[in-house]
Design an enzyme around this catalytic site. Structure first.
Site, short mmCIF file in Angstrom:
data_model
loop_
_atom_site.label_atom_id
_atom_site.label_comp_id
_atom_site.label_asym_id
_atom_site.label_seq_id
_atom_site.Cartn_x
_atom_site.Cartn_y
_atom_site.Cartn_z
N ASP A 201 0.88 -1.17 0.00
CA ASP A 201 0.00 0.00 0.00
C ASP A 201 0.92 1.22 0.00
OD1 ASP A 201 -2.31 1.58 0.18
OD2 ASP A 201 -2.18 1.64 2.37
N GLU B 63 -1.22 -1.21 -4.84
CA GLU B 63 -2.47 -0.47 -5.06
C GLU B 63 -2.32 0.45 -6.26
OE1 GLU B 63 -5.15 1.26 -1.85
OE2 GLU B 63 -4.20 3.06 -2.67
N ASP C 166 -2.68 1.18 6.92
CA ASP C 166 -1.82 0.91 5.75
C ASP C 166 -1.34 -0.53 5.75
OD1 ASP C 166 -1.27 3.97 4.94
OD2 ASP C 166 -1.06 3.74 7.11
#
Length: 177
Positions: free
Chosen positions: A7, A68, A141
């Protein structure tokens, strides 16, 4: 299959490694966050993130890296830092020949919670349940990185098998003509 989910972020870059396969229980290998401070210059922060990603890849030897996919937000400075960290993740994996997959936040939310608009608490709760953890990974996160890895195993692994089957069918059709 072992997947490193990332992430990306300039201040907090979530890292999560999940192992397993479709149809079987998944297992947590490791989870954490690479942190940088806003008092450092951006190039120094990027070096810290790159070294951290390299260390995670070296230690965990993933079969794939799931990152991501960056989407537009109103805050351009957030997009820039996220995009820079995302680029580092892709370069670190590509340098070692590790396949990279990009998953949108809505794909990840839908995969782990069944709702593409789930909030962070719902995603974290489902990651905790899917991986049979005692507590929700923090910060968010870290949970998001695990959700990326889970999504890739469930969706990316299946897509790879579909692609391989299609390629085999095309090759067989070419041989029978």
């Amino acid at each position: 299959m072992r997947v490193l989910g990332i992430d990306p972020g300039l201040t907090r870059c979530g890292m999560g490694v999940v192992e397993g396969q479709v149809g079987r229980p998944l297992g947590l290998v490791d989870v954490g966050v690479i942190r940088t401070t806003s008092t450092l210059a951006v190039p120094e922060r990027l070096v810290t993130i790159e070294k951290g990603i390299e260390a995670w890849i070296e230690e965990h030897r993933p079969d794939a890296v799931a990152v991501e996919r960056i989407f537009a937000r109103s805050d351009v400075s957030t997009i820039m830092g996220t995009a820079q960290a995302s680029g580092l993740a892709m370069v670190c994996a590509a340098r070692r020949g590790i396949p990279v997959a990009l998953h949108t936040p809505s794909e990840v939310k839908a995969a782990v919670s069944g709702n593409g608009r789930a909030d962070k608490a719902q995603v974290g709760a489902m990651v905790t349940r899917i991986l049979r953890l005692d507590a929700m990974p923090k910060p968010a996160d870290a949970a998001d990185a695990l959700a990326l890895a889970i999504t890739h195993i469930w969706r990316g692994g299946a897509q790879a098998r579909i692609d391989a089957a299609q390629a085999a069918a095309m090759a067989a059709a070419g041989r029978t003509r």
